[in-house]
Design a protein around this motif. Structure first.
Motif, PDB file in Angstrom:
ATOM      1  N   UNK B 262      73.955 -16.904  82.643  1.00  0.00           N
ATOM      2  CA  UNK B 262      72.936 -16.003  82.113  1.00  0.00           C
ATOM      3  C   UNK B 262      71.683 -16.032  82.991  1.00  0.00           C
ATOM      4  N   UNK B 263      71.257 -17.241  83.354  1.00  0.00           N
ATOM      5  CA  UNK B 263      70.022 -17.373  84.134  1.00  0.00           C
ATOM      6  C   UNK B 263      70.170 -16.712  85.501  1.00  0.00           C
ATOM      7  N   UNK B 264      71.350 -16.856  86.104  1.00  0.00           N
ATOM      8  CA  UNK B 264      71.519 -16.280  87.436  1.00  0.00           C
ATOM      9  C   UNK B 264      71.642 -14.768  87.383  1.00  0.00           C
ATOM     10  N   UNK B 265      72.336 -14.261  86.366  1.00  0.00           N
ATOM     11  CA  UNK B 265      72.397 -12.804  86.214  1.00  0.00           C
ATOM     12  C   UNK B 265      70.990 -12.251  86.003  1.00  0.00           C
ATOM     13  N   UNK B 266      70.210 -13.028  85.270  1.00  0.00           N
ATOM     14  CA  UNK B 266      68.843 -12.595  85.034  1.00  0.00           C
ATOM     15  C   UNK B 266      68.041 -12.546  86.341  1.00  0.00           C
ATOM     16  N   UNK B 267      68.317 -13.525  87.201  1.00  0.00           N
ATOM     17  CA  UNK B 267      67.620 -13.532  88.495  1.00  0.00           C
ATOM     18  C   UNK B 267      68.013 -12.299  89.310  1.00  0.00           C
ATOM     19  N   UNK B 268      69.301 -11.974  89.282  1.00  0.00           N
ATOM     20  CA  UNK B 268      69.751 -10.776  90.001  1.00  0.00           C
ATOM     21  C   UNK B 268      69.003  -9.557  89.463  1.00  0.00           C
ATOM     22  N   UNK B 269      68.981  -9.450  88.146  1.00  0.00           N
ATOM     23  CA  UNK B 269      68.324  -8.300  87.520  1.00  0.00           C
ATOM     24  C   UNK B 269      66.840  -8.266  87.869  1.00  0.00           C
ATOM     25  N   UNK B 270      66.199  -9.440  87.824  1.00  0.00           N
ATOM     26  CA  UNK B 270      64.763  -9.483  88.079  1.00  0.00           C
ATOM     27  C   UNK B 270      64.434  -9.134  89.531  1.00  0.00           C
ATOM     28  N   UNK B 271      65.220  -9.672  90.460  1.00  0.00           N
ATOM     29  CA  UNK B 271      64.940  -9.384  91.866  1.00  0.00           C
ATOM     30  C   UNK B 271      65.223  -7.925  92.201  1.00  0.00           C
ATOM     31  N   UNK B 272      66.257  -7.363  91.561  1.00  0.00           N
ATOM     32  CA  UNK B 272      66.533  -5.943  91.811  1.00  0.00           C
ATOM     33  C   UNK B 272      65.401  -5.094  91.248  1.00  0.00           C
ATOM     34  N   UNK B 273      64.931  -5.478  90.084  1.00  0.00           N
ATOM     35  CA  UNK B 273      63.795  -4.785  89.488  1.00  0.00           C
ATOM     36  C   UNK B 273      62.595  -4.865  90.419  1.00  0.00           C
ATOM     37  N   UNK B 274      62.393  -6.064  90.966  1.00  0.00           N
ATOM     38  CA  UNK B 274      61.269  -6.245  91.879  1.00  0.00           C
ATOM     39  C   UNK B 274      61.427  -5.376  93.124  1.00  0.00           C
ATOM     40  N   UNK B 275      62.653  -5.343  93.660  1.00  0.00           N
ATOM     41  CA  UNK B 275      62.886  -4.561  94.876  1.00  0.00           C
ATOM     42  C   UNK B 275      62.523  -3.104  94.638  1.00  0.00           C
ATOM     43  N   UNK B 276      62.914  -2.601  93.455  1.00  0.00           N
ATOM     44  CA  UNK B 276      62.571  -1.230  93.123  1.00  0.00           C
ATOM     45  C   UNK B 276      61.075  -1.030  93.034  1.00  0.00           C
ATOM     46  N   UNK B 277      60.406  -1.940  92.348  1.00  0.00           N
ATOM     47  CA  UNK B 277      58.956  -1.811  92.185  1.00  0.00           C
ATOM     48  C   UNK B 277      58.264  -1.918  93.545  1.00  0.00           C
ATOM     49  N   UNK B 278      58.741  -2.859  94.371  1.00  0.00           N
ATOM     50  CA  UNK B 278      58.135  -3.000  95.697  1.00  0.00           C
ATOM     51  C   UNK B 278      58.344  -1.728  96.492  1.00  0.00           C
ATOM     52  N   UNK B 279      59.532  -1.136  96.357  1.00  0.00           N
ATOM     53  CA  UNK B 279      59.781   0.142  97.030  1.00  0.00           C
ATOM     54  C   UNK B 279      58.789   1.186  96.557  1.00  0.00           C
ATOM     55  N   UNK B 280      58.566   1.233  95.261  1.00  0.00           N
ATOM     56  CA  UNK B 280      57.624   2.206  94.724  1.00  0.00           C
ATOM     57  C   UNK B 280      56.213   1.941  95.238  1.00  0.00           C
TER      58      UNK B 280
END
Lengths: 335, 554
Positions: B262-280
């Motif tokens: 669960x924690x690692x899937x969450x990290x994947x989700x969080x970093x992908x979210x971050x990548x999107x926000x950083x892109x924005x």
């Protein structure tokens, strides 16, 4: 064609068609960028179940957005210079209206035949960013001021390749009338083929002119909210949006007139020419959209340097190319 | 390398008779008591000589005995699991102690926080302004007063208003498109360049640490989940690490694997979210859309495994709530394979785009010395070349059973932080796959009976977990009843946000969004209270809110 009794109707027709084309182009920008980003974008054909509420098509979505703005209230900041703040969008719109009338659409132009019409359009187009700079500067918002400053810097960056590129065309056609430039291309080849360098330079300048990525620096949302437009709302914002729609239409039409022979092909009838003009317009807009979608935003200094490095160089190359073509032409003719 | 024995010997030698007591718990956490005159000396020794980190300063209300100030030092980057709590008891009528901000600049915010939550005063604090309360409370001018002190060039002088200055001040926040949540950066410009910056917190404060003190340990897990909307699994994991240390239980292996998954899937989700926000933040809408499209698949996995896209309420005291069925394991494995391919494509886009590179390289540089000095954590510290990862230094759940490497990068700029996060996504997918494999092969129970709070083995415990943004610390004090006496949370963003003013200096306004974004700040983690006001601007308290909620859901 000289201005006659019908000149008023002609002007109105040009304005309306120009605006309508602008709406279609804006729709295209939105639709293509949406599809490239795995979004849907405004429906081209609304599914049957939604037709009752949405209508058959949302092709005119950009127009609906403007109409919505037009019947909302304009809120003007207490500390803004009210008169200048209200005038700025009107100035931009007037410039654009005049430029729309002077830009031939599919070879139809009752007004662009006079010598120097190209210069007039260039000046009118330059008036638009200046009006925006003014509006932002008097809006009393820090974001407006910063946005205006960026806008002014960006104008300096893209205007150089734009003007050099456009005047290269004038040199090649030996005239400063847009109508004659179009005519000169019909008898020979479109300038896109004869001088691709200038065409590329002008194309890239247009991307900056339209504030599309990577040059949407003055309106960068996360940095300066909406730049010069931050404090505009309601009707005044609607006017600005109308201006933007006109700007994309005029820029694209001008590009087609200068480099694609205005959509004209010798020995072709009128409706077909209009169709080709529109198709070429869509092609140019889809290229612009591609640039818009596949790039992040430059920083203002990076944009400035890039404009100096690539488009300005290209336009200079185009100028040299034009003169050498001319020399070659004479040499072949006389040799 | 300093071993725990050397460190203790050094402390004994320095403190002499002032070291009144010392103890050790089974998880290699030492606790010493000393007198309040010696806290700066202890800090000087543990930070300056031993190279430890001060992770949090907690104040515990001991009633008539006074206030207990606990300095949590972490030395787990030197020796596995090694922590030391230095305690000082202050009398209730005069709760004053010297600030250690000069020795340990990273404690500045912790001390400011505790000064607002408790009556304890940290005297000679270099920056005693309000952290959560409005600057202008109770007196507009007084509270902005600030004496600049020489502080190793780490903490910044704040950007304050002054009439006779040429520079312009621009407010980035509290409401600004750059920020997804409420935060306030006051930025001072000289022309284009940022000369000074200041952060003000407290726009999203919800008083969660106080709420913990009125909930049972079991319900605390669900409350911990609500501290942050992005890293909620990590919050419960850290909370439960502390509670399970308190009760002295070891959870079954299968539960460990599920927690890690669960924690690692969450990290994947969080970093992908971050990548999107950083892109924005650099104006790359397409990258935003693409990475959030992949993130959606992680949320689908969450939904099929736990029944909920976010806040899955999986972790309970003693294990997990729900087993992962073999059917789900197969499905998740397949999805992870597809996700890995898509993430690799995203990495390719972000890595090879010339404009992205131009926007990120040499932006917001954080060198190793400053990172250590200011106490950076998580990807921010790792991108500056500091190998700091709770998952490997204080292993919890199943991290010891999996094989993986800590991702570091020496660049220290926004580009390095991007690369570290992108690589971490792939590492996390790797760990998740290993967990799935283990779950496929071994069975066993998923939870054990929790211990009654009156039979707790310890009276206080430190729980840590590596959130996507860095080291997350929970400190729980039990008094033998079924509700915790005190819960103190130190979120990773609380540390990293303090770095932002430092990073902004010398850059332009155009770079400010991506510099702030490259830290991956999470404001709901940093802040923890919100005051709810009704239309008449009256403050609504808890009971009224409960009534309103029941009316609404009737």
């Amino acid at each position: 064609m000289t201005p006659t009794v019908t000149s008023f109707e002609g002007a109105l027709l040009l304005l309306l068609v120009s605006f309508f084309l602008g709406v279609l182009y804006s729709y295209e920008v939105r639709k293509i960028s949406a599809r490239l980003q795995y979004r849907r974008g405004p429906w081209l054909l609304v599914p049957k179940s939604l037709r009752k509420t949405l209508g058959t098509t949302r092709l005119l979505q950009p127009l609906y957005d403007i109409l919505k703005l037009l019947y909302k209230e304009s809120i003007i900041p207490e500390t803004a210079r009210t008169r200048l703040f209200k005038t700025a969008p009107l100035v931009a719109l007037t410039c654009l209206g005049a430029a729309a009338i002077l830009t031939p659409l599919a070879g139809y132009s009752p007004f662009a035949s006079f010598e120097l019409s190209l210069v007039a359009v260039l000046y009118l187009l330059l008036g638009v960013p200046l009006a925006f700079v003014l509006g932002g500067a008097v809006s009393s918002s820090p974001w407006g001021v910063v946005g205006s400053q960026r806008e002014a810097e960006l104008v300096l960056a893209y205007e150089t390749p734009f003007i050099i590129g456009v005047f290269t065309v004038a040199v090649m056609a030996d005239t400063l009338s847009i109508q004659s430039i179009v005519a000169a291309q019909i008898s020979r080849y479109p300038y896109l083929l004869l001088n691709p360098f200038s065409a590329a330079a002008v194309f890239l300048a247009i991307v900056g002119k339209l504030h599309l990525k990577p040059f949407d620096i003055p309106e960068a949302e996360v940095e300066v909210v909406a730049g010069p437009m931050t404090e505009y709302s309601g009707r005044l914002l609607g006017l600005i949006e109308i201006g933007k729609v006109l700007l994309i239409s005029i820029s694209v039409s001008l590009f087609i007139d200068l480099f694609l022979a205005g959509g004209m092909i010798p020995r072709l009838g009128y409706p077909l020419v209009a169709l080709i003009f529109i198709l070429e317009g869509f092609l140019v807009v889809s290229l612009i959209t591609l640039v818009h979608t596949l790039n992040p935003r430059f920083r203002i200094d990076q944009a400035f340097r890039w404009y100096l490095k690539v488009p300005t160089l290209l336009s200079a190359l185009g100028l040299v190319w034009a003169y050498s073509l001319r020399y070659l032409h004479t040499a072949i003719l006389w040799g | 390398m300093v071993s725990s024995e050397d460190m203790l010997a050094g402390l004994r030698e320095r403190l002499g008779p002032d070291l009144t007591s010392e103890s050790k718990d089974p998880k290699n956490t030492f606790t010493i008591n000393t007198r309040k005159e010696r806290v700066r000396e202890v800090a000087r020794y543990l930070i300056g000589e031993v190279q430890g980190r001060l992770i949090q300063v907690s104040v515990i209300d001991r009633g008539l005995d006074g206030y207990e100030v606990v300095y949590h030092y972490s030395l787990d980057h030197l020796e596995k699991n090694l922590h030391i709590n230095v305690k000082v008891l202050l009398p209730a009528d005069e709760p004053e102690v010297e600030s250690v901000s000069l020795e340990a600049p990273e404690s500045s915010w912790s001390e400011r926080e505790m000064m607002e939550f408790t009556p304890v005063r940290f005297i000679n604090h270099p920056d005693p302004r309000h952290l959560w309360l409005p600057h202008e409370w109770p007196n507009p001018v007084e509270s902005e007063k600030y004496n600049p002190v020489e502080r190793n060039g780490v903490l910044t002088t704040p950007a304050t208003y002054s009439k006779n200055s040429e520079a312009s001040l621009i407010p980035l926040g509290p409401y600004h498109p750059l920020l997804i949540e409420g935060a306030y950066f006051r930025v001072k410009f000289d022309g284009e360049e940022i000369t000074d910056a200041d952060v003000k917190l407290g726009w999203n404060h919800r008083g969660i640490m106080k709420l913990f003190e009125s909930r049972s340990y079991t319900r605390g897990a669900f409350l911990a989940e609500r501290v942050c909307g992005i890293c909620n699994v990590t919050h419960t994991t850290a909370y439960l690490n502390a509670v399970e240390s308190l009760s002295g239980i070891e959870i079954p292996d299968r539960a460990r694997y599920i927690r890690t998954l669960m924690a690692e899937l969450e990290r994947v989700h969080s970093h992908l979210l971050w990548l999107g926000v950083a892109g924005d933040l650099i104006g790359f809408k397409t990258l935003f859309m693409l990475s959030w499209k992949v993130r959606e698949q992680v949320l689908d996995v969450f939904e099929s495994v736990t029944g909920s896209r976010r806040a899955p309420a999986m972790n309970l005291i003693g294990g997990v709530r729900k087993d992962v069925s073999s059917e789900n394991i197969k499905k998740t494995e397949r999805r992870l394979g597809g996700m890995r391919r898509e993430v690799e494509r995203l990495v390719d886009i972000a890595y090879n785009h010339p404009v992205v590179r131009k926007r990120l390289q040499d932006i917001g540089r954080l060198n190793l010395a400053t990172a250590k000095n200011a106490g950076a954590v998580g990807p921010t510290a790792r991108a500056s070349g500091w190998k700091l990862d709770t998952r490997s230094s204080s292993p919890y759940a199943a991290y010891e059973y999996a094989t993986w490497d800590v991702v570091t990068d020496g660049g220290g700029d926004a580009w390095a932080r991007t690369i570290v996060r992108l690589k971490e996504i792939l590492v996390s997918i790797d760990i998740s796959t290993q967990c799935l494999e283990a779950l496929n092969h071994r069975g066993g129970p998923i939870s054990i009976e929790p211990v009654d709070p009156k039979d707790f083995k310890l009276s206080e415990a430190l729980g840590k977990a590596e959130a996507p943004r860095g080291e997350l610390v929970y400190y729980i004090v039990s008094d033998g009843t079924n509700i915790p006496h005190s819960v103190r949370i130190r979120t990773p963003s609380f540390r990293n946000n303090a770095l932002i003013p430092n990073l902004l200096k010398g850059h332009t306004l155009a770079d400010a969004p991506i510099i702030v974004g490259s830290i991956d700040p999470c404001y709901s983690c940093t802040d923890r209270t919100v005051i709810v006001q009704d239309s008449r601007r009256d403050t609504i308290w808890k009971t009224a809110l409960i009534d309103l909620a029941s009316v609404r859901s009737r």
